[in-house]
Design an enzyme around this catalytic site. Sequence first.
Site, PDB file in Angstrom:
ATOM      1  N   ASP A 103       0.798  -1.223   0.000  1.00  0.00           N
ATOM      2  CA  ASP A 103       0.000   0.000   0.000  1.00  0.00           C
ATOM      3  C   ASP A 103       0.832   1.275   0.000  1.00  0.00           C
ATOM      4  O   ASP A 103       0.318   2.340   0.313  1.00  0.00           O
ATOM      5  CB  ASP A 103      -0.939   0.002   1.204  1.00  0.00           C
ATOM      6  N   GLU A 104       2.078   1.175  -0.357  1.00  0.00           N
ATOM      7  CA  GLU A 104       2.958   2.339  -0.214  1.00  0.00           C
ATOM      8  C   GLU A 104       4.023   2.296  -1.302  1.00  0.00           C
ATOM      9  O   GLU A 104       4.585   1.243  -1.576  1.00  0.00           O
ATOM     10  CB  GLU A 104       3.614   2.232   1.160  1.00  0.00           C
TER      11      GLU A 104
HETATM   12 MG   LIG Z   1      -0.696   2.851   4.478  1.00  0.00          MG
END
Ligand SMILES: [Mg+2]
Length: 383
Positions: A103-104
Amino acid sequence: MGRWILHVDMDAFYASVEQLDNPGLRGKPVIVGGLGPRGVVATASYEARRFGVRSAMPMAKARALCPHGIFLPPRFDRYAEVADRIRKILYEYTPLVEPISLDEAFLDLTGTERLHGSPARVAREIHRRIPQETGLSCSVGLGPNKLVAKVASDRAKPGGLSIVPPEGVQGFLDPLPVEVLWGIGPVTAGRLRSFGIRTVRDLRETDPGLLSAWFGPRVGAQLSRLARGIDESPVVPEREAKSLSQERTFPVDLHDPQAIRAEVRKLALAVADRLHAQGYLARLVRIKVRFACFATHTRQMRLPEPTDNAVLIAEAALALLTRLSGWEEGVRLLGVGVGELVPAGFRTLHLFAPEELSHTILKLRRKFGADAVTLGPDGDAVR
Ligand SMILES: [Mg+2]
């Protein structure tokens, strides 16, 4: 020419995906993680964070803080599918995308102006498109390097966009607590506080000579650089992935050295499998051990040559294990990882000749003691 680095971070990613897929969960405290007795929180929705639930917290504590929460096991396949859609958006702007986790990611937008307009425009567009196209909220930071971009997106959470031009870096960082700078954990922050240093400005205004005297020349110089918002680390695209690891938390602490070594061997084999499948060789092997008291130790060593050989990786991991003590109190988690990856195309052919393999193992044994590693009759690494 100055660099432009963008950091994008999905907000409460796993929990947000669960809320997206099941509208009944929206607005409710959702906690995703291991549900067993040793489970740890992976992600808590913002509703759950209001009760003090945080990622990496033992699940038992989360349940105590938020008894009416909705506790779910992670669905990694689904998260990976969503992450893939997000990546596709990012790759429209540059091939220089470094995913940090599902998620990054960091993007290097330096020199993309002619194709896509100014980096600030790209940041605004990514910040608008991800929620539009996935239904999920993200935070975006843009700055002259990874450090500033990451702090910027953190400060913009949840759902914000923060753009820090080079001339704005000092004014942006100065008032923040030193903990926002990466590499400054609670221990270093505590020591800095004991010297009266609380904010980035305090740190920046401290004589670098003093910092070196307190923390040693290497860390002292690094602290001075961080306080000035200086960070030259490059964005490393996915195909040059830097490391791979595999870890396991045990439902019951391990005490038996034999069992501990067997687990390390299994983890090493799993890592070697993944290395092989992804077409990499590794030059660095590391282990991670978390004791029953939660103290976590890592040890690493560099191999004579890059390899994806399971036996060699297991040998190295077992050798590293002998460098740690304190087994009596029990082991809660074990991890084996590899780093300094190179594409397997660079494989040096002679490495896999049997005499070379045993030579390498011999060197390891010489370095860490004959007792540290031996090769079992079935070619499996045993002690
Ligand atoms: Mg995050």
